[in-house]
Design a protein around this motif. Structure first.
Motif, PDB file in Angstrom:
ATOM      1  N   GLN A 164       0.830  -1.206   0.000  1.00  0.00           N
ATOM      2  CA  GLN A 164       0.000   0.000   0.000  1.00  0.00           C
ATOM      3  C   GLN A 164       0.870   1.264   0.000  1.00  0.00           C
ATOM      4  O   GLN A 164       0.601   2.206  -0.750  1.00  0.00           O
ATOM      5  N   GLU A 165       1.905   1.289   0.833  1.00  0.00           N
ATOM      6  CA  GLU A 165       2.781   2.458   0.906  1.00  0.00           C
ATOM      7  C   GLU A 165       3.641   2.583  -0.350  1.00  0.00           C
ATOM      8  O   GLU A 165       3.928   3.694  -0.803  1.00  0.00           O
ATOM      9  N   ALA A 166       4.051   1.461  -0.932  1.00  0.00           N
ATOM     10  CA  ALA A 166       4.818   1.512  -2.177  1.00  0.00           C
ATOM     11  C   ALA A 166       3.984   2.155  -3.280  1.00  0.00           C
ATOM     12  O   ALA A 166       4.474   3.010  -4.029  1.00  0.00           O
ATOM     13  N   GLN A 167       2.737   1.770  -3.364  1.00  0.00           N
ATOM     14  CA  GLN A 167       1.848   2.358  -4.360  1.00  0.00           C
ATOM     15  C   GLN A 167       1.612   3.835  -4.056  1.00  0.00           C
ATOM     16  O   GLN A 167       1.658   4.677  -4.950  1.00  0.00           O
ATOM     17  N   ARG A 168       1.378   4.142  -2.810  1.00  0.00           N
ATOM     18  CA  ARG A 168       1.109   5.519  -2.389  1.00  0.00           C
ATOM     19  C   ARG A 168       2.241   6.471  -2.764  1.00  0.00           C
ATOM     20  O   ARG A 168       2.020   7.603  -3.185  1.00  0.00           O
ATOM     21  N   TYR A 169       3.486   6.007  -2.607  1.00  0.00           N
ATOM     22  CA  TYR A 169       4.643   6.853  -2.873  1.00  0.00           C
ATOM     23  C   TYR A 169       5.280   6.592  -4.237  1.00  0.00           C
ATOM     24  O   TYR A 169       6.367   7.100  -4.521  1.00  0.00           O
TER      25      TYR A 169
END
Length: 130
Positions: free
Chosen positions: A90-95
């Motif tokens: 989720q954080e990889a996609q977010r950033y």
């Protein structure tokens, strides 16, 4: 007795291995571990892309196996993790990063998770963080 274990030391530091040995002994002694909380440099233990030298003990792999075998709640401080490039999907996609680096069995969350667990446990035991 119910323990919360907080780790502050990177995977290559001796206190990270001592924390694992303490956790193993606690469970073997009939105690419970309510939560493991990885903070500061200890987030490196949950880094799935970290590779140990062949002649060294693979502490991150030992922690993953221990957490999985005992179905433990393993929380990685999200602020410390992001600062060190440790991301779940989720954080990889977010950033906009190409891949997640958080190992399975761990979840990213805030420091409040440590506080909450410490309030419910009999003891908070900390390793590292000189």
């Amino acid at each position: 007795m119910q323990f919360v274990i907080a780790l502050f030391a990177a995977s290559h530091q001796p206190s990270a291995r001592r924390a694992l040995r303490f956790a193993e002994a606690a469970l073997a002694g009939g105690h419970q571990i309510n939560r493991l909380f990885f903070y500061q440099d200890a987030v490196s233990i949950a880094n799935n892309s970290q590779v140990q030298a062949q002649d060294e003990f693979d502490l991150p792999a030992a922690w993953r196996e221990f957490i999985e075998r005992h179905q433990l709640d393993a929380v990685v401080c999200i602020a410390a993790a992001l600062r060190r490039g440790l991301l779940d999907s989720q954080e990889a996609q977010r950033y906009g990063r190409p891949a997640a680096t958080l190992a399975s069995g761990y979840c990213l969350s805030g420091l409040g998770q440590l506080h909450e667990a410490a309030q419910q446990a009999d003891r908070l035991v900390c390793f590292g963080g000189d």
